[in-house]
Design a protein around this motif. Structure first.
Motif: not given
Length: 779
Positions: A44-46, A258-274, A279-285
């Motif tokens: 996703s970063l690439v 509030r569960v486990i504190p992390v100093k630099l933060g916690i970031i949530g993301v959503v991945n592509r499913s299998q 289905d060859k869904k693109t990263i942009s979509d």
């Protein structure tokens, strides 16, 4: 500050060529359990799908991924160079038209949106990301095999794009617990050790990936991050698969820390499913769907989550981290440049003139050897004594204390001394102290000094041999560089020491033999001791106390006979060699006095006291028991007594006439017992005298040996080797036909020189790159 990440990428490229990990460059380490979504986050970063996928473990080697932002107008990363021309090798002449027709030109990277390069394929450009995936799988199988094992050697991939931010990521194998298939039994420990190696770098940022559909408290990634980053200064948590959480639950508490504190933060993301991947869904979509899901499910924190925010956060953290680490990194590079420069100098340059080099090494070794003995070496050993200091310790501590521990009378009892005195007198009574017995006994004790002296020579010889291994670090480097020359030098030194050992031992043996050859009783120290003994004898006029019960009567002292007086004067004129014989005159005087006392005492007895005993009661009252004489020691074997018959009257008369039996028989028996007492005390006094003389002379000889043996060892062994070592080495080694073979380098030294040269070149290049950073780039 955007220029800092490309600088680190350049440094990464420089040190990847030499395979060095000691520089500890700032980078982002991605870790997590298997199937936690690590690969999806990186893709996703690439913005492209290029990582291997499949069931089980697919990331089996560390992947060092450098994301480089390269806009269309960039001249630094884009080029229009042509691909290698294909020329007909059979043509003998060069034809421009043919050459042009066989040349294939490439458009280069000037018009590309994104492309990739592997370090191991040099300058090959990959425009197809499916080819990049295949190359990763092929390179992984080449090093790690196809049995699902792992390999710690990293794969370096650099991706240039117009849409990425500058980042340096390291994708590690996923944490696993149970080996599957052909995986080794210790696969868990192998992966754990590999992860710890990377995240222990204090200049790294830890990106701990955890799936949202698992309990955050059981996250192995966060647990391992806390082991090396206890205060959490460099740990950032990423929660994946937010859309796969159970219905009715959300991750709001987790994302807010509030569960486990992390100093630099916690970031949530959503991945592509299998299914999306199938289905060859693109990263942009997928990124659009992610933004929509976050706005619908977590509207209040949607702007602080998602892949775009994660990329910007990582870029910002990495830049600030590089800025903080750069001063220390610059100092470390400069220190390592100095260290590797010294290491390379120690390996030396290639040998051009071998004869000259051989002579220089011989001279340097001989000088270092002599300096180690004299204590003038530049590098003085601090952990143990060596060289001349060790030889001094052997002389004055080991050898000196050994001689001091030898008692003058060790192995010599009083019975041995008395036996030697009696044996030296032959059939004559032991009234004198024979000089033969004194010399015999003192020589026996002097011989005990020979073994410690020879052992001293042996210890010095061993230390001279050991100096070869402790004669300077510079010489030792030359020895390691030329092993055959080292062996030949050791052989020459060993042979030289071996040839001097017999001469040194012979001299030490001669020193002891010289002391045994002549017992000098005129030695000044011994002369005073003998005079003291003589005076002691003269002051003792009697052997038996005149207050004893035998001589309680006051009897006039007998006048010495003229013969004994003349005899004593004659012996005194002889000097101290006759001092032991002066003892005879004293004994004679005492003997005459005691005999006169005995006979006069009995002649003056009153007839009226005839009933009193004629002999003293030696075993009577307690006050007389202390005067009981000791039983004389019989050195001859006992002869069994024979039974005697009763004599006839005539035979008894003849015996009385021959034996002079008279009425004074009782008196004569008393005289016989007293004579035994005098003889025993006489022998004990002679024993004391001999012991004292042996001690005195032994101390004189021991002092002489203790002084002369070190001098002999220094002259015949140490100084001789120092003076002749270089000439011996030149004689045996400096030959034109041997210089070629002696100066052949060992293979590992040549390999180390090459590695040190490559590392020094990389460090110098790194120092140049860091020095190009200006102060304005850091803010």
């Amino acid at each position: 500050m955007e220029a800092l990440i490309p600088v680190i990428n350049k440094l990464q490229d420089v040190f990847n060529t030499v395979g060095a990990d000691a520089i500890q460059l700032p980078q982002i380490i991605v870790l997590g359990t298997q199937s936690s979504g690590k690969s999806s986050v990186i893709e996703s970063l690439v913005g492209r799908s290029f990582l291997p996928r499949g069931p089980g473990i697919v990331t089996r080697r560390p992947l060092v991924l450098q994301l480089v932002y390269s806009p269309k107008d960039s001249k630094e990363h884009r080029s229009a160079e042509e691909v290698l021309r294909h020329q007909n090798t059979e043509a003998t002449t060069w034809n421009p038209i043919t050459q042009l027709s066989h040349s294939i030109f490439s458009k280069g990277t000037i018009n590309l949106e994104e492309w990739g390069k592997f370090l191991h394929t040099k300058d090959k450009v990959y425009t197809d990301f499916e080819a990049i995936r295949q190359e990763i799988e092929r390179e992984t199988d080449r090093m790690a095999g196809s049995n699902k094992g792992i390999c710690p050697e990293p794969i370096s991939l650099k991706i240039y794009s117009t849409t990425v931010v500058n980042l340096t990521l390291v994708d590690l194998p996923g944490i696993t617990k149970i080996p599957i298939g052909d995986q080794p039994e210790d696969i868990e420990n192998q992966i754990r050790n590999l992860i710890i190696k990377y995240i222990s770098n204090p200049n790294s940022i830890i990106l701990a990936v955890t799936a949202a559909n698992t309990d955050m408290a059981t996250s192995e990634a966060i647990k391992m991050a806390k082991e090396v980053d206890t205060d959490g200064r460099r740990t950032l948590a990423v929660v994946t698969k937010l859309d796969l959480m159970d219905a009715g639950t959300d991750a709001i508490d987790i994302l807010c820390g509030r569960v486990i504190p992390v100093k630099l933060g916690i970031i949530g993301v959503v991945n592509r499913s299998q299914q999306d991947i199938i289905d060859k869904k693109t990263i942009s979509d997928a990124l659009k769907d992610e933004a929509t899901y976050l706005q619908r499910k977590y509207p209040t924190i949607a702007t602080r989550n998602g892949t775009p925010y994660l990329a910007k956060t990582l870029n910002r953290l990495l830049m600030h981290h590089i800025r903080d680490c750069l001063p220390e990194l610059k100092v470390r590079v400069n220190v390592m440049i100095s260290q590797f420069q010294s290491l390379l100098n120690s390996y030396g340059d290639d040998v051009s003139d071998k004869s000259q080099t051989l002579l220089q090494i011989i001279t340097k070794f001989a000088s270092a050897y002599c300096s180690t003995i004299e204590g003038t070496a530049r590098n003085i050993e601090t952990t143990e004594l060596c060289g001349g200091a060790r030889i001094c310790y052997i002389f004055h501590e080991t050898f000196g204390r050994t001689l001091d521990s030898i008692h003058p009378l060790v192995g010599l009892t009083r019975m041995d001394i008395l036996t030697a005195i009696r044996n030296a007198t032959g059939p004559r009574p032991a009234l004198f102290v024979p000089e033969v017995s004194f010399e015999l006994l003192v020589k026996r004790q002097i011989r005990r000094l020979e073994d410690p002296s020879l052992r001293c020579v042996e210890l010095v010889h061993e230390e001279m041999q050991r100096i070869v291994q402790h004669c300077g670090t510079e010489v030792q480097q030359e020895m390691l560089r030329f092993p055959r020359l080292h062996q030949r030098i050791v052989d020459v030194v060993t042979q030289l020491l071996r040839t001097r050992l017999p001469a040194t031992n012979s001299m030490v043996e001669n020193l002891v033999a010289i002391e045994l050859a002549y017992i000098n009783t005129k030695h000044p120290d011994f002369h005073r001791e003998a005079a003291l003994v003589s005076g002691l004898l003269k002051s003792t006029d009697g052997l038996i106390d005149e207050n004893s019960p035998i001589f309680r009567q006051k009897t006039p002292r007998a006048t010495p006979s003229p013969v004994s007086t003349l005899f004593k004067l004659f012996l005194q004129q002889m000097g101290e060699r006759g001092s032991t014989l002066v003892f005879l005159a004293n004994v004679v005087d005492s003997y005459n006095q005691h005999v006169a006392a005995i006979t006069d005492g009995h002649e003056n007895k009153s007839p009226n006291n005839s009933d009193s005993p004629a002999t003293p009661q030696m075993n009577g009252t307690p006050e007389n028991k202390v005067l009981t004489p000791q039983k004389p020691v019989n050195l001859l074997p006992e002869v069994p007594s024979q039974t005697s018959r009763k004599l006839s009257d005539r035979e008894q008369h003849d015996c009385d006439v021959i034996g002079g039996r008279s009425e004074n028989t009782t008196v004569l028996n008393a005289y016989s017992k007293t004579n035994d007492v005098i003889t025993m005390m006489h022998l004990n006094q002679m024993g004391d005298l001999v012991e004292r003389l042996i001690k005195s002379y032994f101390y004189i000889v021991r002092k002489s040996i203790q002084d002369s043996v070190p001098k002999a060892v220094m002259h015949f062994l140490v100084n001789y080797v120092k003076d002749n070592l270089q000439s011996e080495l030149v004689t045996h080694l400096y030959k034109s036909d041997q210089a070629e073979s002696l100066l052949n380098e060992s293979e590992h030294i040549a390999q180390r020189r090459k590695e040190a040269a490559d590392m020094l070149k990389a460090l110098q290049r790194a120092g140049q790159i860091i020095s190009e950073i200006r102060e304005t780039h850091m803010w």
